[in-house]
Write a protein that holds these residues in place. Structure first.
Motif, short mmCIF file in Angstrom:
data_model
loop_
_atom_site.label_atom_id
_atom_site.label_comp_id
_atom_site.label_asym_id
_atom_site.label_seq_id
_atom_site.Cartn_x
_atom_site.Cartn_y
_atom_site.Cartn_z
N GLU A 172 54.93 -10.37 -96.31
CA GLU A 172 56.17 -9.99 -97.00
C GLU A 172 56.77 -8.74 -96.34
O GLU A 172 58.01 -8.66 -96.15
N GLN A 173 55.89 -7.79 -95.99
CA GLN A 173 56.37 -6.58 -95.32
C GLN A 173 57.01 -6.93 -93.97
O GLN A 173 58.04 -6.35 -93.59
N SER A 178 61.82 -7.33 -90.60
CA SER A 178 62.68 -8.11 -89.70
C SER A 178 64.10 -8.19 -90.26
O SER A 178 65.09 -8.10 -89.51
N ALA A 179 64.19 -8.34 -91.59
CA ALA A 179 65.52 -8.48 -92.21
C ALA A 179 66.36 -7.22 -92.03
O ALA A 179 67.59 -7.28 -91.89
N ALA A 185 58.05 -2.35 -87.00
CA ALA A 185 57.30 -2.41 -88.25
C ALA A 185 56.90 -3.83 -88.58
O ALA A 185 55.80 -4.09 -89.09
N ALA A 186 57.79 -4.79 -88.26
CA ALA A 186 57.50 -6.19 -88.53
C ALA A 186 56.31 -6.66 -87.70
O ALA A 186 55.42 -7.37 -88.20
N GLN A 187 56.30 -6.25 -86.42
CA GLN A 187 55.20 -6.67 -85.55
C GLN A 187 53.88 -6.04 -85.98
O GLN A 187 52.82 -6.69 -85.94
N GLN A 188 53.92 -4.78 -86.40
CA GLN A 188 52.70 -4.13 -86.88
C GLN A 188 52.14 -4.85 -88.10
O GLN A 188 50.93 -5.05 -88.22
N ALA A 189 53.04 -5.26 -89.00
CA ALA A 189 52.60 -5.98 -90.20
C ALA A 189 52.01 -7.33 -89.82
O ALA A 189 50.99 -7.76 -90.39
N ARG A 190 52.66 -8.01 -88.85
CA ARG A 190 52.14 -9.33 -88.42
C ARG A 190 50.77 -9.18 -87.74
O ARG A 190 49.87 -10.00 -87.95
#
Length: 212
Positions: A172-173, A178-179, A185-190
């Motif tokens: 979700e993060q 990404s949005a 931050a999106a890549q770190q969360a993934r």
């Protein structure tokens, strides 16, 4: 002469004894007394010595005969135990059916005890093989207990559930990052979610190891 005349009947009384260890020690104690007595007259000394020696020969001859028969018996026992271990190892190892393995191991111990003693140099290798079978059965029992322990299963399931929840949060993060255009931050969360999925796979495997 008087001392040796006393020692001869002492030696003769020991000759028929079947107590091999203590009697061997008793003869060992007689010899210094014989030597300390000194020489009797020549003809008498020789006669007394022959009687003294004959008593020892009688005892040690009987001991040697018994020991030889015992050696044959013990070697046969070792062969019997070796054959029994061959049979038990083929029947029990690896342990795939714990119930049958337990029964087979109990039968092995009963037959093992009935066979009797083996030569000293055979004890350790034979006992090591027996212990290996015992350890395999015990380990199988321990493994079954771990798989059927409700508390351990509950902990494994709880761990898996927490990991799934954490993965959902990270995904979700990543979506929110990404949005808003924050790809870092999106890549770190993934990446974090990927690590948690590896942990989840391990946790799910632990859960599946329980038979319930």
């Amino acid at each position: 002469r008087e001392v040796k005349e006393q020692l001869v009947p002492e030696a003769g009384a020991l000759a028929p004894s079947p107590d091999w260890g203590p009697t061997t020690g008793a003869y060992r104690d007689l010899m210094p007394r014989w030597k300390a007595a000194g020489a009797a007259p020549r003809g008498v000394d020789e006669q007394l010595w022959r009687r003294f020696r004959a008593a020892q020969d009688t005892f040690f001859g009987a001991k040697q005969t018994v020991n030889a028969a015992q050696d044959v018996e013990f070697r046969a026992n070792a062969e019997a135990k070796t054959a029994l271990l061959d049979e038990a190892e083929a029947q029990i190892l690896p342990v795939t059916d714990l119930g049958k393995a337990r029964v087979a191991y109990r039968e092995l111990l009963e037959r093992w005890s009935a066979i009797g003693k083996v030569p000293r140099d055979s004890m350790r290798p034979l006992d090591a093989r027996l212990h290996a079978i015992e350890s395999a059965v015990n380990e199988a029992e321990e493994h079954k207990w771990r798989r059927t322990n409700p508390e351990a299963r509950a902990r494994a399931e709880d761990t898996a559930a927490k990991l799934e929840a954490q993965i959902a949060t990270l995904e979700e993060q990543a979506t929110k990052a990404s949005a808003r255009g924050d790809e870092r931050a999106a890549q770190q969360a993934r990446d974090s979610a990927a690590t948690y999925r590896e942990w989840l796979a391990q946790a799910q495997q632990a859960v599946s190891d329980f038979s319930g």
